[in-house]
Design an enzyme around this catalytic site. Structure first.
Site, PDB file in Angstrom:
ATOM      1  N   GLU A 161      20.777  -4.326 -21.528  1.00  0.00           N
ATOM      2  CA  GLU A 161      20.761  -3.974 -20.096  1.00  0.00           C
ATOM      3  C   GLU A 161      22.118  -4.273 -19.463  1.00  0.00           C
ATOM      4  OE1 GLU A 161      17.132  -6.067 -19.100  1.00  0.00           O
ATOM      5  OE2 GLU A 161      16.051  -4.613 -20.326  1.00  0.00           O
ATOM      6  N   SER A 173       9.842  -5.303 -27.455  1.00  0.00           N
ATOM      7  CA  SER A 173       8.387  -5.161 -27.407  1.00  0.00           C
ATOM      8  C   SER A 173       7.638  -6.115 -28.347  1.00  0.00           C
ATOM      9  CB  SER A 173       7.970  -3.713 -27.674  1.00  0.00           C
ATOM     10  OG  SER A 173       8.457  -2.861 -26.639  1.00  0.00           O
ATOM     11  N   ASN A 186      13.214 -14.056 -22.412  1.00  0.00           N
ATOM     12  CA  ASN A 186      14.185 -13.505 -21.457  1.00  0.00           C
ATOM     13  C   ASN A 186      13.392 -13.015 -20.248  1.00  0.00           C
ATOM     14  OD1 ASN A 186      16.122 -12.088 -20.060  1.00  0.00           O
ATOM     15  ND2 ASN A 186      16.408 -10.507 -21.630  1.00  0.00           N
ATOM     16  N   TRP A 187      13.462 -13.800 -19.164  1.00  0.00           N
ATOM     17  CA  TRP A 187      12.636 -13.457 -17.991  1.00  0.00           C
ATOM     18  C   TRP A 187      13.226 -12.316 -17.177  1.00  0.00           C
ATOM     19  CZ3 TRP A 187      11.389 -19.051 -15.768  1.00  0.00           C
ATOM     20  CH2 TRP A 187      10.644 -19.755 -16.717  1.00  0.00           C
ATOM     21  N   LYS A 188      14.457 -11.954 -17.479  1.00  0.00           N
ATOM     22  CA  LYS A 188      15.151 -10.894 -16.720  1.00  0.00           C
ATOM     23  C   LYS A 188      15.105 -11.225 -15.216  1.00  0.00           C
ATOM     24  CE  LYS A 188      14.243  -7.838 -20.533  1.00  0.00           C
ATOM     25  NZ  LYS A 188      14.091  -6.499 -21.067  1.00  0.00           N
ATOM     26  N   GLY A 199      11.093  -2.941 -23.843  1.00  0.00           N
ATOM     27  CA  GLY A 199      10.254  -2.620 -22.697  1.00  0.00           C
ATOM     28  C   GLY A 199       9.482  -1.311 -22.842  1.00  0.00           C
ATOM     29  N   GLY A 224      10.917 -10.246 -24.035  1.00  0.00           N
ATOM     30  CA  GLY A 224      11.103  -9.941 -22.619  1.00  0.00           C
ATOM     31  C   GLY A 224       9.777  -9.982 -21.882  1.00  0.00           C
ATOM     32  N   GLY A 225       9.167  -8.823 -21.700  1.00  0.00           N
ATOM     33  CA  GLY A 225       7.934  -8.704 -20.914  1.00  0.00           C
ATOM     34  C   GLY A 225       6.878  -9.747 -21.259  1.00  0.00           C
ATOM     35  N   GLU A 234      18.227  -6.109 -31.111  1.00  0.00           N
ATOM     36  CA  GLU A 234      17.272  -5.510 -30.190  1.00  0.00           C
ATOM     37  C   GLU A 234      17.527  -4.010 -30.106  1.00  0.00           C
ATOM     38  OE1 GLU A 234      15.708  -8.623 -27.181  1.00  0.00           O
ATOM     39  OE2 GLU A 234      17.532  -7.760 -26.368  1.00  0.00           O
ATOM     40  N   HIS A 266      23.333  -8.466 -23.702  1.00  0.00           N
ATOM     41  CA  HIS A 266      22.028  -7.799 -23.705  1.00  0.00           C
ATOM     42  C   HIS A 266      22.232  -6.314 -23.401  1.00  0.00           C
ATOM     43  CE1 HIS A 266      18.039  -6.554 -22.414  1.00  0.00           C
ATOM     44  NE2 HIS A 266      17.580  -7.567 -23.137  1.00  0.00           N
TER      45      HIS A 266
HETATM   46  P1  PGA Z   1      10.823  -6.613 -24.177  1.00  0.00           P
HETATM   47  O1  PGA Z   1      12.343  -7.050 -23.894  1.00  0.00           O
HETATM   48  O2  PGA Z   1      10.189  -7.703 -24.999  1.00  0.00           O
HETATM   49  O3  PGA Z   1      10.201  -6.473 -22.813  1.00  0.00           O
HETATM   50  O4  PGA Z   1      10.886  -5.312 -24.917  1.00  0.00           O
HETATM   51  C1  PGA Z   1      13.125  -7.703 -24.850  1.00  0.00           C
HETATM   52  C2  PGA Z   1      14.477  -7.985 -24.289  1.00  0.00           C
HETATM   53  O5  PGA Z   1      14.987  -7.182 -23.494  1.00  0.00           O
HETATM   54  O6  PGA Z   1      15.096  -9.037 -24.590  1.00  0.00           O
END
Ligand code: PGA
Length: 283
Positions: A122, A236, A32-34, A197, A257-258, A191, A120
């Site tokens: 967010e 994470s 997930n590149w956000k 994050g 994500g990251g 998640e 998600h």
């Molecule tokens: P993260 O994000 O790996 O940076 O914790 C995961 C996500 O939001 O899908």
């Protein structure tokens, strides 16, 4: 999560098969590149990932660029005959019309996406996305030919208040019956919001406990659906913690994500998943 909470998870019915003995659940690693990698950097990243994925076909690999990069990334991958699939990070539930700033499932299909991340945290937290909206988006994705990765997870406050299973049950209950209509193609991502994050990752044992509870919730809709549905862990995930998580019987992949923005680290996670699949996971 607290001891009392983890032990409240119901035992799986005997005929719900864990991943280790169910080769049908191919491990999935999704990035997930956000709101990142939206230009040529996204195409470069996708091509680097495609090279690793080509040597690790046991793992299903998905990347989720921002909307504006979906078509370019999908084209690059198509031209290289890569099996890496492209996901949207969100979609709107109407097909077309006066919805300024929104993008529909059919539009995403035309751009080259075959998956959509839905719900998600967010989106839920920053953009007020409700369980009802999540359901509508799953309906729209099913109608528009997109496969879903639907996210669930508790916040830190909910976790500390011992509400993890209650929250997950409510979130899953909102869309499970609709997801079942996609015939096992749908994916759920657990998640925990406190792990996204933050560098704080759930322990493999804690994550497994929740994944088993999620599979039990899915089995209330249909046993075969529960057995076929992949449940990804997210929060994470990095190359140095992926193996312990992915080795768990009900963890069928990761939503990253990251660490998905860096081809080497993400590539290592893909390789770890492929290695576990070759080993039959827990054998
Ligand atoms: P993260 O994000 O790996 O940076 O914790 C995961 C996500 O939001 O899908």
């Amino acid at each position: 999560m607290s001891e009392s909470e983890t032990h409240e998870a119901e035992a799986l019915p005997a005929d719900v098969i864990p991943a280790a003995t169910n080769p049908g659940r191919r491990l999935m690693i999704a990035g997930n590149w956000k709101m990142n990698a939206g230009g040529t950097d996204g195409c470069d990243l996708a091509l680097s990932i495609a090279r690793v994925a080509a040597n690790n076909e046991e793992t299903e690999v998905v990347v989720a660029p921002p909307f504006t990069a979906i078509a370019a990334v999908a084209n690059e991958l198509y031209n290289k005959k890569s099996d890496v699939a492209v996901a949207a990070q969100n979609l709107f539930f109407e097909e077309s019309g006066a919805f300024t700033g929104e993008v529909s499932a059919p539009m995403l299909r035309i751009a080259g996406a075959t998956w959509a991340i839905i719900g998600h945290s967010e989106r839920r937290q920053l953009f007020g996305e409700s369980d009802e909206a999540v359901l509508k988006k799953v309906v729209a994705a099913n109608a528009g030919g997109l496969k879903c990765i639907v996210c669930v997870g508790e916040t830190l406050d909910q976790r500390e208040a011992g509400q993890t299973l209650e929250v997950i049950e409510r979130q899953i209950g909102a869309f499970a019956a609709e997801l079942a209509k996609s015939g096992g193609d749908g994916v759920v991502a657990y998640e925990p919001v406190w792990a996204i994050g933050t560098g704080k990752v759930a322990s493999p044992e804690d994550a497994q406990e929740i994944h088993a509870a999620i599979r039990e919730l899915l089995s209330r809709v249909d046993r075969d659906f529960a057995n076929q549905t992949r449940i990804l862990y997210g929060g994470s995930v990095k190359a140095n913690n992926a193996e312990g998580l992915l080795a768990q019987k009900d963890i069928d992949g990761a939503l990253v994500g990251g660490a998905s923005l860096e081809a080497d680290g993400f590539g290592k996670i893909i390789e770890i998943a492929a290695k576990l699949a070759r080993q039959g996971k827990s054998e």
